[in-house]
Design an enzyme around this catalytic site. Sequence first.
Site: not given
Length: 216
Positions: A89, A151, A180
Amino acid sequence: MQIERYIDHTLLKPTATPKAIRQLCSEAREFNFFAVCVNSCNVALAKEELKGSMVKIAAVIGFPLGAMSTEAKLCEAQFCVDHGADEIDMVINVGWLKFGEYGLVKDEIAKIKQAIAPMKLKVIIETCYLTAEEKKIASMLVVEGKADFVKTSTGFGSGGATFEDVELIKRVIQDKIKIKASGGIKDKITAKRYLDMGVSRLGTSSGIAIVKETNP
């Protein structure tokens, strides 16, 4: 719906101790979360604690500011992969995006994805700092950089995921990549609404409370 299978059980606080990381991993095993999400220094420990389980390890890089050099992010990503991370991430360089340096943002995403392929790359665009137009541009750059997820947030900015931001991101990325939602997801109603909207993963430190509420 097995809501636990959408959750990245998260502990990214600077005060997180090895004991707390072990506890995080134990909880992830017990509640069958999809992954734990940890800082790079804790990847090897998480790998050891989760040996033999189905729980994945997601590691954050360039976290939480995203203002590190691309070379530093690449080095951190490689370190995480070498020590057992299954997913990365990363945080974009928000300053580059806001200044219109879109090529630099896209190239950084692409370089990190190439370095860790075939592992999954989630790109944190930190929506709380962006205008609606910047959110659209950032989401498209994530697609063009060939990452796997957009995300929403680090959870360390001035705000987290919102339903409005997820809807905006969905319109931009369509079905090209996944979303996400992260930051501020603390209860079953909120988590389920994001999943009903088509979100594929939830980043939260409240996973146990959510699952217990789902399965009283």
